[in-house]
Scaffold this motif. Structure first.
Motif, PDB file in Angstrom:
ATOM      1  N   ARG A  64       2.026   6.705 -12.754  1.00 50.33           N
ATOM      2  CA  ARG A  64       1.407   7.916 -13.271  1.00 50.33           C
ATOM      3  C   ARG A  64       0.474   8.507 -12.225  1.00 50.33           C
ATOM      4  O   ARG A  64       0.501   9.706 -11.942  1.00 50.33           O
ATOM      5  N   GLU A  65      -0.313   7.632 -11.629  1.00 50.76           N
ATOM      6  CA  GLU A  65      -1.297   8.082 -10.654  1.00 50.76           C
ATOM      7  C   GLU A  65      -0.603   8.779  -9.483  1.00 50.76           C
ATOM      8  O   GLU A  65      -1.035   9.832  -9.015  1.00 50.76           O
ATOM      9  N   ALA A  66       0.483   8.178  -9.013  1.00 48.79           N
ATOM     10  CA  ALA A  66       1.196   8.744  -7.871  1.00 48.79           C
ATOM     11  C   ALA A  66       1.864  10.067  -8.236  1.00 48.79           C
ATOM     12  O   ALA A  66       1.858  11.020  -7.453  1.00 48.79           O
ATOM     13  N   LEU A  67       2.420  10.116  -9.438  1.00 47.81           N
ATOM     14  CA  LEU A  67       3.140  11.317  -9.839  1.00 47.81           C
ATOM     15  C   LEU A  67       2.228  12.535  -9.927  1.00 47.81           C
ATOM     16  O   LEU A  67       2.607  13.637  -9.572  1.00 47.81           O
ATOM     17  N   GLU A  68       1.003  12.304 -10.399  1.00 47.30           N
ATOM     18  CA  GLU A  68       0.057  13.415 -10.504  1.00 47.30           C
ATOM     19  C   GLU A  68      -0.094  14.093  -9.147  1.00 47.30           C
ATOM     20  O   GLU A  68      -0.059  15.309  -9.033  1.00 47.30           O
ATOM     21  N   GLU A  96      -4.132   7.311  -0.667  1.00 50.41           N
ATOM     22  CA  GLU A  96      -3.711   5.946  -0.380  1.00 50.41           C
ATOM     23  C   GLU A  96      -3.935   5.118  -1.628  1.00 50.41           C
ATOM     24  O   GLU A  96      -4.968   5.241  -2.275  1.00 50.41           O
ATOM     25  N   MET A  97      -2.939   4.311  -1.984  1.00 49.16           N
ATOM     26  CA  MET A  97      -3.102   3.467  -3.167  1.00 49.16           C
ATOM     27  C   MET A  97      -2.774   2.030  -2.803  1.00 49.16           C
ATOM     28  O   MET A  97      -1.762   1.774  -2.157  1.00 49.16           O
ATOM     29  N   GLU A  98      -3.610   1.107  -3.228  1.00 44.67           N
ATOM     30  CA  GLU A  98      -3.284  -0.310  -3.068  1.00 44.67           C
ATOM     31  C   GLU A  98      -2.434  -0.713  -4.279  1.00 44.67           C
ATOM     32  O   GLU A  98      -2.815  -0.457  -5.412  1.00 44.67           O
ATOM     33  N   ILE A  99      -1.273  -1.278  -4.023  1.00 40.95           N
ATOM     34  CA  ILE A  99      -0.445  -1.729  -5.131  1.00 40.95           C
ATOM     35  C   ILE A  99      -0.653  -3.230  -5.261  1.00 40.95           C
ATOM     36  O   ILE A  99      -0.261  -3.993  -4.375  1.00 40.95           O
ATOM     37  N   LYS A 100      -1.274  -3.643  -6.354  1.00 38.41           N
ATOM     38  CA  LYS A 100      -1.651  -5.055  -6.461  1.00 38.41           C
ATOM     39  C   LYS A 100      -0.729  -5.819  -7.387  1.00 38.41           C
ATOM     40  O   LYS A 100      -1.150  -6.735  -8.087  1.00 38.41           O
ATOM     41  N   THR A 150       5.936  -3.301 -16.603  1.00 40.13           N
ATOM     42  CA  THR A 150       4.557  -3.642 -16.966  1.00 40.13           C
ATOM     43  C   THR A 150       3.663  -2.411 -17.025  1.00 40.13           C
ATOM     44  O   THR A 150       3.932  -1.390 -16.391  1.00 40.13           O
ATOM     45  N   GLU A 151       2.589  -2.561 -17.759  1.00 39.08           N
ATOM     46  CA  GLU A 151       1.613  -1.481 -17.934  1.00 39.08           C
ATOM     47  C   GLU A 151       0.976  -1.135 -16.592  1.00 39.08           C
ATOM     48  O   GLU A 151       0.749   0.024 -16.264  1.00 39.08           O
ATOM     49  N   GLU A 152       0.747  -2.185 -15.800  1.00 37.23           N
ATOM     50  CA  GLU A 152       0.117  -2.013 -14.495  1.00 37.23           C
ATOM     51  C   GLU A 152       0.960  -1.085 -13.621  1.00 37.23           C
ATOM     52  O   GLU A 152       0.475  -0.143 -13.000  1.00 37.23           O
ATOM     53  N   ARG A 201       0.860  -1.176   0.000  1.00 37.04           N
ATOM     54  CA  ARG A 201       0.000   0.000   0.000  1.00 37.04           C
ATOM     55  C   ARG A 201       0.899   1.230   0.000  1.00 37.04           C
ATOM     56  O   ARG A 201       1.928   1.252   0.669  1.00 37.04           O
ATOM     57  N   LEU A 202       0.498   2.226  -0.764  1.00 42.19           N
ATOM     58  CA  LEU A 202       1.317   3.420  -0.906  1.00 42.19           C
ATOM     59  C   LEU A 202       0.579   4.587  -0.270  1.00 42.19           C
ATOM     60  O   LEU A 202      -0.591   4.820  -0.555  1.00 42.19           O
ATOM     61  N   LEU A 203       1.266   5.294   0.635  1.00 46.54           N
ATOM     62  CA  LEU A 203       0.694   6.502   1.212  1.00 46.54           C
ATOM     63  C   LEU A 203       1.446   7.682   0.633  1.00 46.54           C
ATOM     64  O   LEU A 203       2.669   7.718   0.688  1.00 46.54           O
TER      65      LEU A 203
END
Lengths: 275, 266, 288, 298
Positions: C252-256, C228-232, C244-246, C214-216
């Motif tokens: 990208r999401e985190a960088l924004e 908060e992001m779940e890294i799956k 990988t694309e995933e 999980r990324l905070l």
């Protein structure tokens, strides 16, 4: 652009250190041709002797056997070393901007001490160059006030100010995080595309090497010898998209395995040496 | 012979016969010659100085004289007493100031007011206060080393990287563990720096105190040679003080190497 | 295995409305403002944020070296009062005690705990040193070890105490690119194997996604959790996943989010934020 | 695809407090010092410590008259001497003699320290810059250095004929060694990479000296000057005590001989104060000259 300068040829160079009577071979029979205007990346694990080679070209120390030529002129051989001069400027690993001078004073340092420009001419020329490279805003700052990415850019500008034949870069982006590195890479690429200098760039980062260089030279670990030479035929100008092109990935896969092996070996050898 | 022994011999030879040593020898010899000639040719400043040749004669006389060595003993004894007292009081005080904030607050400003006064300015007060000359000299010596020791210990102990103490706490240390296993070893380099500097000051003070108020010791020997007009002996006295001081600092360095093995290698 | 402890310890850390200020009014710096998150049991949580955003302050509070001005920290529901051996911090660069040998460093925890017999300590230290590949270096001082070996020494010192919560504060800072990569792979295997509650703090986005369950993402000063992001990505992880694309989607999401924060950091005078901004600009704005 | 390498313009600095004037900051800092319980406590404790020291002194010497302490001058006696318009022992803030002593000591220090700086800094720089210079001069320095400066007293009197010269010579000697060695250390601490960078930018030896060696060694030079100032005062006091007509060291010894004990304390405290001010002045100059290092940290 007129004819290119800065062709380097390294022929059978060996360098043996003699600390306390024990011979340590840092570079062993290394030969390499770098064409004028070529962007040559030298990759190898840290401490493998790449820097020894760079220092020999720069004139900081001599070599034990072999010869190095620059544009057909002898640069150094076993019994001769040309002292450092402004036709081969080095950008150092941890940066060597003089902390006691402002950016402008740093950039004008070369021409002023060589006596090729008066202080005023140098200042004008430096302002032009800084403007061209997008660094004008920070001309009056001290290096301590700049971010690490900015510092490296100023240092490259300081080198360019001397119109050198060869730029020697010694792992200049070592301590940077991946994102910052990306920006400075593009800066360097644009500088290269515009000025077409011969660049001798040492790194241990394979990605960096593939992305920047026209030629990637992979070195073995101690003693330092040429293992592979890979021509990177990616089109220029390159940008971040190059990194996702299929040709790039193909080339990368081709070399990653071989180098990784060498890196691991060096890493383990380093630990054994400490034991 | 074995190559190892040969290499070691080579190393030794390189260490002794190189350009640096040669140049040093040349310049020292030149200076000695200038000094010798200065007296003969009445050069300014050097004229009044006893020449090396006169001094050598005096040295031979003194070396066999037990009274000369008694002076060494007297000076060493004073240095040792004052210096050790300064360590015994200064190191715990410095550590206490570094570990307790309240104690630091209350003592540091008072300490800083007294500290800039040169130790020798204490001589008269010390003579007035202490019953014997010997004890007053010891007190001034103590003061000389004391301030340096405290400042160094305090600085060292306050500048311990917080990561070390914190890591120790995380690993389950009690306060006593933190003090004895972290604070003490981490301060050790500063303690030894303080000792080395303090030793230098100690010798300065000993010499001055012996000149002003002493009845024995190397400083007294030097001063009495001057008063008695035996000028070559002054220089011998100075040399003895220099050697004695050097030996003391060397002993401290040696002790430091023994006590701090982790600094020895790199 | 050396640390075959009886039952796996449960550890869940809840942080509620944490606020911390330094300095004095009106010059105080609000370093943390209303910062709330949870470290779930057995999960590897990675905290990322622009440099100087208060990550270190947060670590000090979690470890109990410092007291918050507002808010509270709960470990398994009980408030945290001060430093304790149930939470362990692995510091930036290295905090191996320079005056102790590798062996002494690893054995420090059980030695000061004084409840384990000497032979048992020795046995465990030996086993752990072997596990991290430092058995030949146990008599060396930290200054004689390479950067990578120092990090592994830290890891062994951490594992012998077997804390319920491990906090790693940018442990790979100052390593060169190659060693860093090797260390990342090494740490991920060890941490996956232990599967305890871990908070890993970093400022490198690739490292963060590579390691995290999980990324905070933390905001710039005053620090709070922005996202908060779940890294799956599947485990065990390897470096190939970074293509990988995933993975790229996560990045990208985190960088924004980080970008918006860096603008604020830059406005606040942070030097390193400038580099980040430019990097982001190159990679994303111009791409569009 | 943009090709310009121009960095994005820096956003304006928004923090509301960044542009507060220096005075306002100082005022807030002062207010904080008195309102924040933590800093107030340490301030009060600090003052308390000094008060306690003086109180103990007073108790021991003047109130309780403890054995041995009773002979020492007490704070009340010292203070009454110090502020008296017509002091019994002739030294107070109102007597010109007091200032004469300060002036003489300060002048001697200035001359000795000035010569030591003018000779010591260049010598140290040359020694660090040129290996041959160091090879020739360093051994002599190393041979002389272990001899405490005060052991030179008799020789100094012999060498110099006048009364002033030996005193100044001793203060000079002390400060000289500290200056030279720290300057040398300063040059040797400059990262080799700066020399290399200068050389590959085409600098000749004189450029390297003036543009790399001198500014690079500056921080250490100032450390050396500070230490030099301290030891100059140290040996000046001793020299003045042994021979002298004016000066604070002489005042201390003279008062002792004349049994004017409270003047000793006045002179000691003055000595501490003047010495402290001299060091502070050097620090100030150093900070002005090395703005590049302070500005970089802002």
């Amino acid at each position: 652009m007129s004819e290119l300068k800065g062709q380097i040829s390294i022929r059978n160079v060996c360098k043996v250190y003699d600390p306390e009577g024990v011979n340590v071979c840092a570079v062993d029979n290394c030969s390499l041709e770098i064409a004028a205007g070529e962007f040559c990346m030298v990759v190898g694990p840290s401490g493998c002797g790449k820097t020894t080679l760079l220092n020999a070209i720069a004139g900081f120390h001599g070599i034990s056997t072999g010869e190095i030529h620059l544009d057909g002129q002898l640069l150094c051989s076993a019994d001769y070393t040309t002292p450092p001069a402004a036709d081969r400027v080095v950008v150092f690993q941890n940066g060597a901007l003089f902390p006691w001078y402002t950016v402008l004073e740093n950039v004008t340092f070369g021409p002023v001490v060589q006596g090729v420009m008066t202080a005023r001419q140098a200042k004008r020329a430096a302002n032009d160059l800084l403007g061209e490279l997008g660094l004008r805003d920070i001309a009056q700052s001290y290096p301590g006030e700049l971010s690490s990415g900015m510092k490296r850019r100023v240092e490259i500008a300081r080198a360019l100010m001397n119109d050198p034949k060869v730029l020697l870069l010694d792992e200049p982006f070592r301590a940077m995080d991946a994102l910052t590195k990306g920006v400075v890479h593009e800066f360097l690429l644009q500088v290269y595309d515009r000025m077409k200098k011969t660049i001798f760039f040492i790194t241990h980062d394979l990605e960096e090497a593939m992305f920047l260089g026209s030629k990637v030279v992979i070195m073995t670990t101690r003693p330092c010898r040429v293992k592979h030479v890979i021509e990177v035929d990616l089109p220029r100008p390159r940008d971040f998209q190059t990194r996702s092109s299929s040709r790039y990935l193909q080339l990368k896969n081709q070399v990653v395995k071989a180098v990784h092996e060498e890196a691991k070996k060096a890493f383990e050898a380093g630990e054994r040496e400490l034991a | 012979m074995s190559t190892g022994a040969n290499a070691a011999l080579n190393k030794l030879r390189k260490k002794i016969f190189n350009r640096t040593v040669l140049r040093g020898t040349v310049s020292v010899c030149l200076c000695l010659a200038l000094w010798e000639l200065g007296r003969a040719f009445k050069l300014p400043l050097l004229e009044a100085m006893p020449a090396p040749s006169e001094i050598f004669g005096v040295i031979w006389k003194l070396v066999v004289d037990p009274k000369f060595w008694a002076n060494w003993g007297a000076s060493y004894q004073r240095v040792l007493v004052g210096f050790l007292a300064a360590q015994v009081v200064g190191i715990p005080l410095g550590l206490a100031m570094a570990t307790s904030k309240a104690f630091y607050d209350i003592s540091f400003s008072a300490f800083e007011i007294v500290r800039p006064i040169p130790p020798l300015a204490w001589v008269p007060i010390s003579i007035i206060f202490w019953p014997t000359t010997e004890s007053s000299i010891a007190f001034v010596i103590f003061l000389g080393a004391f301030f340096t020791v405290v400042i160094n210990v305090l600085g060292g102990a306050r500048n311990i990287d917080a990561r070390f103490t914190r890591a120790a706490i995380s690993l389950g240390s009690r306060p006593s563990d933190v003090f004895f296993k972290i604070v003490l070893p981490a301060t050790l380099p500063s303690i030894f720096t303080g000792m080395a500097v303090g030793m230098g000051i100690t010798w300065e003070v000993v010499v001055a105190a012996e000149m002003i108020a002493g009845k024995s010791g190397l400083g007294y020997l030097t001063w009495s040679s001057y008063v008695g007009g035996n000028y070559p002996q002054i220089v011998v006295g100075m040399m003895s003080i220099g050697i004695a001081g050097y030996l003391s600092s060397y002993a401290i360095r040696l002790l430091g190497r023994v006590c701090m093995p982790w600094l020895r290698i790199f | 295995m050396a640390e075959a402890t009886n039952a796996p310890r449960r550890a869940e850390v809840t942080v509620e409305g944490l606020t911390k200020r330094y300095g004095y009014h009106p010059f105080w710096h609000e370093v943390l403002a209303d910062c709330s998150f949870t470290l779930r049991d057995g999960e590897l949580t990675v905290l990322i944020g622009p440099s100087g955003c208060g990550k270190s302050t947060l670590i000090n509070l979690l470890a109990g070296y410092d007291k918050p001005d507002q808010g509270r920290i709960l470990l398994n529901g009980a408030p945290v009062a001060g430093p304790g051996s149930d939470r362990l911090v692995v510091f930036q660069e290295t905090a191996l005690f320079p005056w102790m040998t590798t062996y002494g460093n690893v054995a420090y925890g059980p030695r000061v705990a004084r409840n384990v017999p000497k032979e048992r300590v020795d046995e465990r230290v030996q086993a752990l040193l072997e596990k991290v590949g430092l058995q030949d270096f146990k008599a060396k001082y930290p200054s004689q070890l390479s950067g990578g070996m120092q990090r592994r020494g830290e890891l062994a010192r951490m594992m012998i105490n077997d804390p319920a919560v491990t906090i790693l504060d940018e442990p790979f800072r100052g390593l060169d690119a190659m060693t860093r990569e090797l260390m990342q792979e090494y740490f991920v295997t060890i941490l996956e194997e232990r599967s305890q509650t871990v908070l890993f703090v970093t400022s490198e986005i690739d490292e963060a996604i590579f390691l995290a369950d999980r990324l905070l993402i933390m905001s710039n000063r005053p620090g709070a959790i922005l996202k908060e992001m779940e890294i799956k990505l599947p485990r065990p992880r390897n470096k190939d996943m970074l293509q990988t694309e995933e993975y790229l989607g996560y990045k990208r999401e985190a960088l924004e989010v980080l970008h918006a924060e860096a603008i604020k950091a830059f406005a606040g005078g942070s030097k390193s934020a400038q580099d980040f901004l430019e990097a982001f600009h190159k990679e994303h704005v111009e791409q569009a | 695809m943009a090709t310009s390498i121009t960095p994005r313009p820096a956003p304006a600095l928004p923090p509301a407090l960044a542009d507060l004037s220096f005075g306002a900051r100082a005022w807030y800092r002062l207010r904080h010092q008195f309102t924040n319980p933590e800093s107030l406590k340490s301030l009060l404790l600090g003052i308390g410590g000094v008060v306690l020291l003086i109180l103990a002194w007073w108790l021991a010497t003047e109130l309780l008259k403890l054995p041995r302490f009773e002979k020492l001058p007490g704070p009340v006696a010292v203070w009454s001497e110090f502020v008296s318009r017509n002091p019994p022992f002739g030294t107070s803030v109102f007597t010109p003699e007091y200032y004469m002593h300060i002036l003489w000591s300060t002048l001697r220090i200035l001359v000795a320290f000035g010569i030591a700086t003018v000779l010591g800094v260049p010598l140290g720089l040359f020694m660090g810059w040129n290996k041959a210079w160091k090879d020739y001069t360093f051994p002599i320095l190393e041979l002389l250095r272990p001899i405490p400066v005060l052991a030179w007293v008799p020789l100094a009197i012999l060498m110099w004929s006048g009364r002033e010269e030996p005193i100044i010579f001793l203060a000079f000697l002390a400060s000289f060694f500290a200056t030279v060695l720290n300057t040398l250390l300063g040059v040797e601490s400059i990262d080799e990479v700066y020399f290399r960078a200068a050389r590959c930018l085409g600098a000749k030896p004189r450029h390297i000296f003036f543009k790399v060696v001198v500014p690079g060694a500056l921080p250490f030079i100032f450390t050396g000057l500070q230490i030099g100032m301290g030891v100059a005062w140290f040996s000046l006091v001793a020299a003045e005590m042994l021979s002298g007509e004016y000066g604070l060291g002489y005042l201390i010894w003279d008062s002792y001989v004349l049994s004017q004990y409270s003047v000793i304390v006045i002179a000691m405290v003055t000595l501490g104060l003047v010495g402290y001010l001299c060091s502070a002045a050097i620090r100030l100059v150093g900070r002005q000259l090395m703005r590049w290092s302070t500005r970089g940290e802002a």
